[in-house]
Design an enzyme around this catalytic site. Structure first.
Site, short mmCIF file in Angstrom:
data_model
loop_
_atom_site.label_atom_id
_atom_site.label_comp_id
_atom_site.label_asym_id
_atom_site.label_seq_id
_atom_site.Cartn_x
_atom_site.Cartn_y
_atom_site.Cartn_z
CE LYS A 68 -4.93 12.25 2.98
NZ LYS A 68 -6.00 11.26 3.16
CG ASP A 102 2.03 0.11 -10.18
OD1 ASP A 102 1.93 -0.05 -8.94
OD2 ASP A 102 1.13 0.61 -10.87
CG ASP A 138 -1.86 -1.16 1.28
OD1 ASP A 138 -1.89 -1.93 0.30
OD2 ASP A 138 -2.58 -1.32 2.28
#
Ligand code: SAH
Length: 214
Positions: free
Chosen positions: A121, A153, A117
């Site tokens: 932020k 990616d 993930d």
């Protein structure tokens, strides 16, 4: 990962012989879990498990542990493992932040991170699986000669990761590419679910391999 709730997945995970329960009790005893002294490779954030299951089938002399925090995703890997019954593969449903409670110092030979993930932020940077905070955790459990291999990616996440390695006093970059599928590391590359999807979209895949300096 899309969070579609799969009813009953928690129960399936609790009942499966392929999942490890009370994982902190296995710390320092993983050779007993597998019944041998083979090297241990783990994937953190394994999703539906295509990558780790392919590796486990290819390398019967390596023990694999797949770690995933979401039941609804992990349960897909469990279904496949019910069919394949690979003796060298177990799963843990857990948050990777606690990884050092589950493996003892130098118990792990390799860590795979695939399409982790991105946590875009800034205030969530510590949650990225390649942040300095996570590198510290890996340092604890990984053998001195062990590698972390990371694919994504997401160029921002990859650049951040390169920077974290450079800043980390105990890590060095062994190799990296910004286009895995057109590089010397393409041969023998095992695809993940996300990788298949991103390659189809035409995204370049970045990959790095890092190691500790002691
Ligand atoms: N590796 C798979 C899935 C990538 S999506 C693939 O390449 O196809 C990232 C996965 O990591 C998600 O399933 C997410 O739930 C899991 N994940 C992210 N952070 C995690 C953490 N801190 N601990 C455990 N799993 C995590």
């Amino acid at each position: 990962m899309r969070l579609r709730n799969v009813p009953g997945s928690r129960d399936m995970i609790a009942e499966s012989r392929f999942t490890i329960k009370n994982e902190t009790e296995k710390k320092g005893k993983w050779n007993e879990v597998f019944g041998n002294d083979h090297p241990i490779h783990i994937e953190i954030g394994m999703g539906k498990g295509q990558f780790i299951m392919t590796l486990a089938a290819q390398n019967p002399d390596i023990n694999y542990v797949g770690i995933e925090k979401y039941s609804s995703v992990l349960v897909r890997a469990l279904e496949k493992q019910e069919e394949e019954d690979l003796p060298n593969l177990f799963f843990i449903r857990m948050e990777a932040e606690n990884i050092a409670d589950v493996f003892a110092e130098e118990e792990v030979d390799r860590i795979y991170l695939n399409f982790s993930d991105p946590w875009p932020k800034d205030r969530h940077a510590k949650r990225r699986l390649t942040s300095a905070a996570f590198l510290d955790r890996y340092e604890n459990i990984l053998k001195p000669e062990g590698h972390v291999i990371f694919k994504t990616d997401n160029r921002d996440l990859f650049d951040f990761s390169l920077e974290q390695v450079e800043l980390a006093p105990h890590w060095k970059l062994l190799n990296h590419t910004f286009d895995l599928h057109h590089s010397e590391y393409a041969e023998g590359n095992v695809m993940t679910e996300y990788e298949t999807r991103f390659v189809e979209k035409g995204n370049a895949i970045c990959r790095m391999e890092i190691m500790q300096i002691r």
